[in-house]
Design a protein around this motif. Structure first.
Motif, PDB file in Angstrom:
ATOM      1  N   GLY A   1       0.676  -1.264  -0.009  1.00 41.41           N
ATOM      2  CA  GLY A   1      -0.113   0.059  -0.036  1.00 41.41           C
ATOM      3  C   GLY A   1       0.690   1.314  -0.088  1.00 41.41           C
ATOM      4  O   GLY A   1       0.305   2.156   0.582  1.00 41.41           O
ATOM      5  N   ASP A   2       2.038   1.124  -0.609  1.00 36.61           N
ATOM      6  CA  ASP A   2       2.790   2.499  -0.552  1.00 36.61           C
ATOM      7  C   ASP A   2       2.705   3.044  -1.959  1.00 36.61           C
ATOM      8  O   ASP A   2       3.963   3.703  -2.320  1.00 36.61           O
ATOM      9  CB  ASP A   2       4.283   2.467  -0.208  1.00 36.61           C
ATOM     10  CG  ASP A   2       5.028   1.101  -1.066  1.00 36.61           C
ATOM     11  OD1 ASP A   2       4.370   0.435  -1.934  1.00 36.61           O
ATOM     12  OD2 ASP A   2       6.201   0.875  -0.787  1.00 36.61           O
ATOM     13  N   GLY A   3       2.209   2.673  -3.082  1.00 40.32           N
ATOM     14  CA  GLY A   3       1.939   2.936  -4.255  1.00 40.32           C
ATOM     15  C   GLY A   3       2.957   2.572  -5.239  1.00 40.32           C
ATOM     16  O   GLY A   3       2.938   3.001  -6.413  1.00 40.32           O
ATOM     17  N   LYS A   4       3.898   1.541  -4.738  1.00 40.09           N
ATOM     18  CA  LYS A   4       4.963   0.928  -5.639  1.00 40.09           C
ATOM     19  C   LYS A   4       4.295  -0.405  -5.873  1.00 40.09           C
ATOM     20  O   LYS A   4       4.182  -1.403  -5.053  1.00 40.09           O
ATOM     21  CB  LYS A   4       6.112   0.712  -4.965  1.00 40.09           C
ATOM     22  CG  LYS A   4       6.601   1.837  -3.979  1.00 40.09           C
ATOM     23  CD  LYS A   4       7.342   2.728  -5.230  1.00 40.09           C
ATOM     24  CE  LYS A   4       7.431   4.194  -4.489  1.00 40.09           C
ATOM     25  NZ  LYS A   4       8.288   4.409  -3.176  1.00 40.09           N
ATOM     26  N   ILE A   5       4.450  -0.536  -7.225  1.00 41.01           N
ATOM     27  CA  ILE A   5       3.905  -1.796  -7.810  1.00 41.01           C
ATOM     28  C   ILE A   5       5.088  -2.949  -8.075  1.00 41.01           C
ATOM     29  O   ILE A   5       6.048  -2.454  -8.689  1.00 41.01           O
ATOM     30  CB  ILE A   5       2.998  -1.571  -9.192  1.00 41.01           C
ATOM     31  CG1 ILE A   5       2.279  -0.464  -9.231  1.00 41.01           C
ATOM     32  CG2 ILE A   5       2.567  -2.907  -9.874  1.00 41.01           C
ATOM     33  CD1 ILE A   5       0.937  -0.795  -8.259  1.00 41.01           C
ATOM     34  N   PHE A   6       4.772  -4.114  -7.679  1.00 39.26           N
ATOM     35  CA  PHE A   6       5.906  -5.012  -7.634  1.00 39.26           C
ATOM     36  C   PHE A   6       5.126  -6.424  -7.936  1.00 39.26           C
ATOM     37  O   PHE A   6       4.118  -6.440  -7.524  1.00 39.26           O
ATOM     38  CB  PHE A   6       6.683  -5.328  -6.452  1.00 39.26           C
ATOM     39  CG  PHE A   6       7.802  -4.224  -6.219  1.00 39.26           C
ATOM     40  CD1 PHE A   6       8.821  -4.041  -7.078  1.00 39.26           C
ATOM     41  CD2 PHE A   6       7.449  -3.446  -5.271  1.00 39.26           C
ATOM     42  CE1 PHE A   6       9.994  -3.135  -6.662  1.00 39.26           C
ATOM     43  CE2 PHE A   6       8.252  -2.037  -4.891  1.00 39.26           C
ATOM     44  CZ  PHE A   6       9.384  -2.141  -5.589  1.00 39.26           C
ATOM     45  N   LYS A   7       5.862  -7.275  -8.895  1.00 39.05           N
ATOM     46  CA  LYS A   7       5.356  -8.576  -9.372  1.00 39.05           C
ATOM     47  C   LYS A   7       5.408  -9.643  -8.160  1.00 39.05           C
ATOM     48  O   LYS A   7       6.271  -9.718  -7.390  1.00 39.05           O
ATOM     49  CB  LYS A   7       6.220  -9.154 -10.398  1.00 39.05           C
ATOM     50  CG  LYS A   7       5.300 -10.231 -11.078  1.00 39.05           C
ATOM     51  CD  LYS A   7       6.083 -10.533 -12.246  1.00 39.05           C
ATOM     52  CE  LYS A   7       5.558 -10.131 -13.668  1.00 39.05           C
ATOM     53  NZ  LYS A   7       6.486 -10.628 -14.485  1.00 39.05           N
ATOM     54  N   VAL A   8       4.327 -10.197  -7.814  1.00 37.46           N
ATOM     55  CA  VAL A   8       4.241 -11.280  -6.934  1.00 37.46           C
ATOM     56  C   VAL A   8       3.924 -12.718  -7.739  1.00 37.46           C
ATOM     57  O   VAL A   8       3.270 -12.789  -8.742  1.00 37.46           O
ATOM     58  CB  VAL A   8       3.020 -11.178  -5.932  1.00 37.46           C
ATOM     59  CG1 VAL A   8       2.874 -12.432  -4.814  1.00 37.46           C
ATOM     60  CG2 VAL A   8       2.826  -9.896  -5.493  1.00 37.46           C
ATOM     61  N   HIS A   9       5.037 -13.560  -7.450  1.00 41.40           N
ATOM     62  CA  HIS A   9       4.917 -14.851  -8.266  1.00 41.40           C
ATOM     63  C   HIS A   9       5.049 -16.062  -7.188  1.00 41.40           C
ATOM     64  O   HIS A   9       5.888 -15.796  -6.266  1.00 41.40           O
ATOM     65  CB  HIS A   9       5.791 -14.884  -9.436  1.00 41.40           C
ATOM     66  CG  HIS A   9       7.247 -14.773  -9.286  1.00 41.40           C
ATOM     67  ND1 HIS A   9       8.023 -15.715  -8.908  1.00 41.40           N
ATOM     68  CD2 HIS A   9       7.927 -13.692  -8.846  1.00 41.40           C
ATOM     69  CE1 HIS A   9       9.175 -15.365  -8.826  1.00 41.40           C
ATOM     70  NE2 HIS A   9       9.324 -13.906  -8.897  1.00 41.40           N
ATOM     71  N   GLY A  10       4.610 -17.391  -7.667  1.00 43.32           N
ATOM     72  CA  GLY A  10       4.694 -18.346  -6.822  1.00 43.32           C
ATOM     73  C   GLY A  10       3.569 -19.170  -7.087  1.00 43.32           C
ATOM     74  O   GLY A  10       2.565 -19.027  -7.988  1.00 43.32           O
ATOM     75  N   LYS A  11       3.337 -19.985  -6.056  1.00 42.45           N
ATOM     76  CA  LYS A  11       2.185 -21.223  -6.230  1.00 42.45           C
ATOM     77  C   LYS A  11       1.268 -21.032  -4.973  1.00 42.45           C
ATOM     78  O   LYS A  11       1.924 -20.871  -3.677  1.00 42.45           O
ATOM     79  CB  LYS A  11       2.865 -22.635  -6.144  1.00 42.45           C
ATOM     80  CG  LYS A  11       3.346 -22.648  -7.539  1.00 42.45           C
ATOM     81  CD  LYS A  11       3.361 -24.355  -7.744  1.00 42.45           C
ATOM     82  CE  LYS A  11       3.886 -24.750  -9.187  1.00 42.45           C
ATOM     83  NZ  LYS A  11       5.241 -24.564  -9.541  1.00 42.45           N
ATOM     84  N   CYS A  12      -0.099 -21.616  -5.174  1.00 41.14           N
ATOM     85  CA  CYS A  12      -0.925 -21.448  -3.884  1.00 41.14           C
ATOM     86  C   CYS A  12      -1.486 -22.812  -4.049  1.00 41.14           C
ATOM     87  O   CYS A  12      -1.891 -23.172  -5.061  1.00 41.14           O
ATOM     88  CB  CYS A  12      -1.761 -20.442  -3.795  1.00 41.14           C
ATOM     89  SG  CYS A  12      -1.096 -18.913  -3.342  1.00 41.14           S
ATOM     90  N   HIS A  13      -1.844 -23.628  -3.085  1.00 43.96           N
ATOM     91  CA  HIS A  13      -2.368 -24.758  -2.973  1.00 43.96           C
ATOM     92  C   HIS A  13      -3.605 -24.497  -2.013  1.00 43.96           C
ATOM     93  O   HIS A  13      -3.599 -24.183  -0.763  1.00 43.96           O
ATOM     94  CB  HIS A  13      -1.336 -25.782  -2.187  1.00 43.96           C
ATOM     95  CG  HIS A  13      -2.044 -26.852  -1.935  1.00 43.96           C
ATOM     96  ND1 HIS A  13      -1.919 -28.287  -2.880  1.00 43.96           N
ATOM     97  CD2 HIS A  13      -2.536 -27.726  -1.035  1.00 43.96           C
ATOM     98  CE1 HIS A  13      -2.560 -29.343  -2.707  1.00 43.96           C
ATOM     99  NE2 HIS A  13      -2.828 -29.026  -1.386  1.00 43.96           N
ATOM    100  N   LEU A  14      -4.916 -25.056  -2.677  1.00 46.47           N
ATOM    101  CA  LEU A  14      -6.171 -24.999  -2.022  1.00 46.47           C
ATOM    102  C   LEU A  14      -6.592 -26.253  -1.621  1.00 46.47           C
ATOM    103  O   LEU A  14      -6.728 -27.211  -2.346  1.00 46.47           O
ATOM    104  CB  LEU A  14      -7.177 -24.327  -2.904  1.00 46.47           C
ATOM    105  CG  LEU A  14      -7.163 -22.329  -2.640  1.00 46.47           C
ATOM    106  CD1 LEU A  14      -5.776 -22.048  -3.390  1.00 46.47           C
ATOM    107  CD2 LEU A  14      -8.121 -21.969  -3.885  1.00 46.47           C
ATOM    108  N   LEU A  15      -7.084 -26.207  -0.360  1.00 40.84           N
ATOM    109  CA  LEU A  15      -7.704 -27.515   0.218  1.00 40.84           C
ATOM    110  C   LEU A  15      -9.149 -27.301   0.641  1.00 40.84           C
ATOM    111  O   LEU A  15      -9.283 -26.395   1.663  1.00 40.84           O
ATOM    112  CB  LEU A  15      -6.695 -28.049   1.128  1.00 40.84           C
ATOM    113  CG  LEU A  15      -7.269 -29.394   2.052  1.00 40.84           C
ATOM    114  CD1 LEU A  15      -7.382 -30.610   1.365  1.00 40.84           C
ATOM    115  CD2 LEU A  15      -6.238 -29.741   3.432  1.00 40.84           C
TER     116      LEU A  15
END
Ligand SMILES: [Zn+2]
Ligand SMILES: [Zn+2]
Length: 169
Positions: A29-43
């Motif tokens: 929430g500081d106005g700076k855009i960065f890429k988030v990458h990785g994996k999520c596992h839903l159960l």
């Protein structure tokens, strides 16, 4: 950072989904855009969806020593439970539990990871941030960033209390 789980909620307990995350967002929430990458596992569990994520991103920090801005990579590994707010079949609102701090699945059966990512990113930020462990900092006299080269300030005079000692060397 939204995942629709309406299908998964209608499946049997133990059903899973894998999600690839690759999205640019304003992480803390500081106005700076960065890429988030990785994996999520839903159960799918009896009462909720358990979300287990292993993500990487960056935040922009201010160096404690030279006050320069720098990018700091962070890893986000978390397990969070998302509780439904409406019944998946009837659409009737569900009684809300008193558990504070738990995440919810909204009335459109969507999980929003934004808040979890923000919270875990804030926790991953070091209290004392240095742009580099060897950061030279600022000159106490002229304020020049010494990482960018020496300044023209005279070399610090020796404290008279130490002069006797230096004679011994
Ligand atoms: Zn620095
Ligand atoms: Zn200086």
């Amino acid at each position: 950072m939204q995942i629709n789980v309406s299908q998964l909620l209608q499946e049997a307990i133990g059903a899973t989904r894998e999600y690839e995350v690759n999205e640019a967002t304003d992480i803390i929430g500081d106005g700076k855009i960065f890429k988030v990458h990785g994996k999520c596992h839903l159960l799918r569990t009896q009462r909720s969806i358990l979300v287990k994520c292993a993500l990487s991103t960056e935040v922009e920090l201010t160096c404690n020593r030279c006050l320069g801005l720098f990018r700091h990579p962070i890893k986000l590994n978390f397990n969070e439970e998302f509780l439904p707010t409406v019944d998946i079949i009837s659409g009737v609102p569900l009684p809300q539990t008193e558990e504070t701090g738990s995440f919810t699945i909204d009335e459109h059966h969507t999980i929003d990871l934004t808040e979890a990512i923000r919270q875990y990113s804030v926790m991953a930020i070091p209290i004392k941030a240095l742009c580099n462990k060897d950061c030279a900092g600022l000159c106490p006299k002229c304020g020049k960033n010494l990482n960018q080269g020496k300044c023209n300030c005279p070399v610090q005079e020796i404290d008279p209390r130490w002069s006797e000692l230096t004679k011994l060397q």
